[in-house]
Write an enzyme that holds these catalytic residues in place. Structure first.
Site, PDB file in Angstrom:
ATOM      1  N   LYS A 176     -17.586  -1.539   5.430  1.00  0.00           N
ATOM      2  CA  LYS A 176     -18.022  -2.462   4.380  1.00  0.00           C
ATOM      3  C   LYS A 176     -19.535  -2.459   4.214  1.00  0.00           C
ATOM      4  CE  LYS A 176     -16.958  -7.047   2.599  1.00  0.00           C
ATOM      5  NZ  LYS A 176     -16.306  -8.346   2.856  1.00  0.00           N
TER       6      LYS A 176
ATOM      7  N   GLU B 133       0.815  -1.223   0.000  1.00  0.00           N
ATOM      8  CA  GLU B 133       0.000   0.000   0.000  1.00  0.00           C
ATOM      9  C   GLU B 133       0.845   1.269   0.000  1.00  0.00           C
ATOM     10  OE1 GLU B 133      -0.635  -2.612   1.896  1.00  0.00           O
ATOM     11  OE2 GLU B 133      -2.729  -3.196   1.576  1.00  0.00           O
TER      12      GLU B 133
ATOM     13  N   MET C   8      24.200   9.387   3.082  1.00  0.00           N
ATOM     14  CA  MET C   8      24.043  10.591   3.898  1.00  0.00           C
ATOM     15  C   MET C   8      24.242  10.265   5.372  1.00  0.00           C
ATOM     16  SD  MET C   8      23.737  13.782   3.417  1.00  0.00           S
ATOM     17  CE  MET C   8      22.783  14.471   2.076  1.00  0.00           C
TER      18      MET C   8
ATOM     19  N   PHE D  11     -11.370  -8.374  13.006  1.00  0.00           N
ATOM     20  CA  PHE D  11     -10.259  -8.736  12.136  1.00  0.00           C
ATOM     21  C   PHE D  11      -9.955  -7.586  11.166  1.00  0.00           C
ATOM     22  CE2 PHE D  11      -8.734 -10.702   8.118  1.00  0.00           C
ATOM     23  CZ  PHE D  11      -7.482 -11.069   8.587  1.00  0.00           C
ATOM     24  N   GLN D  12      -8.709  -7.224  11.069  1.00  0.00           N
ATOM     25  CA  GLN D  12      -8.233  -6.128  10.223  1.00  0.00           C
ATOM     26  C   GLN D  12      -8.936  -4.803  10.548  1.00  0.00           C
ATOM     27  OE1 GLN D  12      -8.083  -7.451   6.068  1.00  0.00           O
ATOM     28  NE2 GLN D  12      -5.987  -8.138   6.438  1.00  0.00           N
TER      29      GLN D  12
END
Lengths: 591, 180
Positions: free
Chosen positions: A170, A58, A486, A120-121
């Site tokens: 959802k 993502e 760096m 869940f999630q």
């Protein structure tokens, strides 16, 4: 009762999301499916107006959307699922917030009745992303969805642009409600960004500019965000006034690098002439920049003798770091237009020949000097060669973060805005590769190059797979010094050269890695082979990983050491061990 | 003069801190208070007192009154940062206008017997604190006033058997006929 089943505006929440994207002119989105966004993916499957680019992580979707946005001026759109999908978006959202990039992220959420149940999630997406978005929404009722989506696009793209997130449970995606196309009332009455500058302030600014003996224009990303008109007006203002101009990292390209009034970038790794001009000027015109700590160096010694004019669309940028004399709040394109109009009518070009002579002396110090070698490729040389090979071509450059990024800013000349995509504010390693994916989606026929480091590029390497899947011929030009360059440079300068964990003991074979992804791998060691290899990279019409082996211990100069002012720069020819030790003494605490 | 080791250390200007009361008119929507508080914690600003309640139900407006401290530059930043939040309608610096009234309500529980009890009541009367609960060994007082007055009352109650205090935080409104 009317028959609602024939009303074309009756649809599911998932359908509304796709419809809203179409209504806002979105043609490409970047995303990754998951349980909480399946209804939306089902809608995407059944249409062809919006193309979905499947990323591999993502974070890649977010940076790709950023690259898309920066290179087009349109908002970038990302679609992610709940829980880890949303938390993986935190970095790109923060990146976009820091660099004022319009980004619309739509995230799935667990069904409304499960919110708060540790489902869940599930995660508190709006809570987590509240400080890293310009605004965010959790939509609990499908009949609010259209309004929220339209408002989201408006907030992302208006005023100071930024990322927004719409979290859609959802069950709301499944529920049927009434959609309506975008309309003016879809906006918070409390949100009204100011566009037009105050006329009295503009007159004060013109008076200062007209009387300047040692002026400098310091422009930033705001000019590019404002659109092509602002760029045109900025160039005209430079022409009309004859003033020298420098720019932040984010503002490169607004004024052409080949322009005669160009001083180069300013700030920590800016040119000597740009920083000295900032320090010694008597009038500073800051356009769409925010006096970031990488720009100012030591704040109480920042440009001590100057009157400062600051044009910014965000009032909170005014007097945040540096007190200014004439703040003008509004869109910089709009205000530059007004300034030009008043200047042309009432003022004439100030006589600043002496100032230009002074600048010529600073320029003569040649602060970007480096010593070429016949045996080993210097990273600066690699960028210069890349620039020469792509000059005049339709090219977009993205970068990761670190030494290679600064060298790219120093040695690659940008002639136009929207051609330079880099993570400035947040400094996100791993930004460049997915950003290049997004840029290439927006500009399929252009040459898109990610100037990368060997460490950064591994953070989002998986998006090579995306590039191969969608036949996006991005070029990943890796300046491979086997160090986090760096970090190593700072350890050398500030921590007694104790190179703690900045060396990659085990790098992948980038050529084989490219081949494993189905891309093309190239490797070059010798300066003599560089130009030919770059030509080969450009001519290949497939994604390329270019492993450019460069001098391992090269440092990025010039540099304003920690706690020092603009006129205390360390130039490359002075950077022997003793001088560096002295310049950096006691400066460890600087980030 | 010693050079500071880092630009991050010299950034702080040594302007004196000021205390300001800000009235913030916001859209009453979920998360709006979290946004405001998150801004203060995220950017390291102080909250001395915070009062929030819906004030116009039909328009979904809430009013947040915040007492904060900082240098004038920081106070200006706080106001600008609040003002640019999407659900914020208006930010008014009640201290800057110098024409505002500030009030706070406190409930103060004091436990004691004998002479202390008499003294407690006498002081409460002087401060115009009302008794809103009493037992044979305790009182609960309700007192309104500005923050200083309430602090003073609480200090006086401490040796007389102060048990606990509940305060609302400051509410502020401008003088005169005009609204904010």
């Amino acid at each position: 009762m009317s028959d609602k089943s024939h009303d074309p505006n009756q649809m599911t929440g998932a359908a509304m999301i796709v419809r809203a994207l179409i209504d806002h002119g979105v043609t490409d989105i970047f995303g990754y499916p998951g349980g909480a966004v399946l209804p939306i993916y089902d809608e995407i499957f059944q249409q062809s107006e919006v193309q979905h680019i499947l990323v591999r992580h993502e974070q890649g979707a977010g940076h790709a959307a950023e690259g898309y946005a920066r290179s087009t001026g349109k908002p970038g759109v990302a679609l992610v699922t709940s829980g880890p999908g949303a938390t993986n978006m935190v970095t790109p959202l923060t990146d976009a917030l820091m660099d004022s990039i319009p980004l619309v992220c739509i995230s799935g959420q667990v069904p409304t009745h499960l919110i708060g149940n540790d489902a869940f999630q599930e995660c508190d997406t709006v809570g987590i992303t509240r400080p890293c978005t310009k605004h965010n929404w959790l939509v609990r009722d499908v009949n609010d969805l259209a309004k929220v989506l339209h408002e989201a696009f408006y907030v992302a793209t208006s005023g100071r642009p930024g990322p927004v997130l719409v979290d859609v449970p959802k069950d709301v995606q499944f529920a049927t409600g009434t959609y309506h196309p975008p309309r003016k009332s879809d906006v918070h009455r409390s949100y009204a960004p100011r566009v037009k500058g105050d006329a009295a302030q503009i007159r004060k600014a013109v008076a200062l500019l007209a009387g300047a003996k040692r002026p400098v224009i310091y422009s930033g990303g705001g000019v590019i965000n404002s659109g092509p008109e602002a760029t045109k007006l900025l160039r005209e203002l430079v022409e009309v006034t004859g003033f020298p101009i420098t720019s932040t990292l984010m503002g490169l390209g607004a004024y052409p690098a080949s322009g005669k009034n160009w001083l180069g970038m300013l700030g920590m790794h800016g040119t000597y002439e740009a920083n000295m001009a900032m320090h010694d000027c008597d009038v500073m015109l800051c356009v769409g920049a925010r006096f970031d700590d990488r720009i100012t160096g030591r704040v109480d010694a920042f440009s001590p003798g100057s009157k400062k004019i600051h044009i910014d669309i965000d009032p909170s940028s005014i007097n945040k770091n540096i007190r200014v004399d004439v703040p003008i709040i509004g869109d910089c394109g709009n205000i530059l237009g007004d300034i030009l109009q008043v200047f042309k009518a009432e003022a004439k070009k100030p006589e600043i020949k002496n100032w230009w002579q002074q600048i010529a002396q600073w320029r003569a110090r040649n602060s970007l000097y480096y010593k070429k070698s016949n045996d080993v490729i210097l990273p600066q040389h690699a960028i210069q060669s890349l620039f020469e090979a792509t000059r005049g071509k339709d090219t977009y450059i993205t970068t990761e973060v670190g030494q290679h990024q600064m060298w790219a800013a120093q040695f690659y000349g940008f002639e136009e805005p929207h051609r330079w995509m880099t993570s400035g504010g947040l400094g996100t390693m791993g930004y460049g590769l997915p950003a290049a994916v997004g840029v290439q989606v927006a500009h399929p026929d252009s040459l898109v190059i990610d100037i990368a480091g060997d460490a950064s590029v591994q953070m989002t390497m998986q998006e090579m797979s995306t590039a191969v899947q969608y036949e996006l011929p991005i070029k990943i030009f890796i300046l491979n010094n086997q160090y986090m360059g760096m970090v190593r440079q700072w350890q050398q300068l500030l921590h007694g050269n104790r190179l703690s964990h900045s060396y990659s003991e085990a790098l992948p074979d980038f050529v084989k890695l490219a081949e494993a992804y189905g891309a093309v791998g190239l490797q070059v060691h010798k300066p003599g082979d560089l130009d030919g290899a770059i030509q080969e990279m450009i001519s290949v019409k497939r994604p390329v990983l270019f492993d450019c082996r460069v001098a391992a211990l090269e440092n990025c100069f010039p540099m304003i050491p920690s706690g020092k002012a603009h006129n205390e720069m360390l130039l490359p020819e002075q950077a022997n061990d003793e001088a560096t030790a002295k310049a950096f003494a006691g400066g460890k605490a600087l980030v | 003069m010693n050079q500071p080791a880092s630009a991050y250390f010299i950034e702080e200007r040594h302007d004196p801190n000021e205390t300001h009361t800000l009235a913030v008119l916001v859209q009453n929507e979920p998360g709006v208070l979290a946004r405001v508080i998150g801004l203060f914690s995220g950017r390291g600003y102080n909250i001395e007192s915070l009062t929030v309640s819906e004030t116009e139900a039909q328009k979904h407006l809430s009013r947040i009154t915040i007492v904060t401290t900082g240098t004038p530059m920081v106070i200006a930043q706080i106001k600008n940062q609040l003002d640019r939040m999407i659900p914020v309608y208006q930010v008014v610096d009640m201290t800057q206008t110098r024409r505002s009234i500030e009030r706070e309500l406190a409930m103060v529980k004091v436990r004691g017997q004998g002479e202390h009890r008499v003294e407690t009541l006498r002081l409460a009367d002087a401060f115009r604190a009302r008794v809103i609960d009493a037992t044979t060994e305790s009182f609960v007082f309700e007192i309104t006033g500005n923050t200083d007055k309430i602090n003073q009352f609480i200090d006086l109650m401490r040796p007389l058997g102060l048990v606990e205090v509940s305060r609302t935080g400051v509410a502020a409104i401008g003088r005169g006929p005009e609204g904010m």
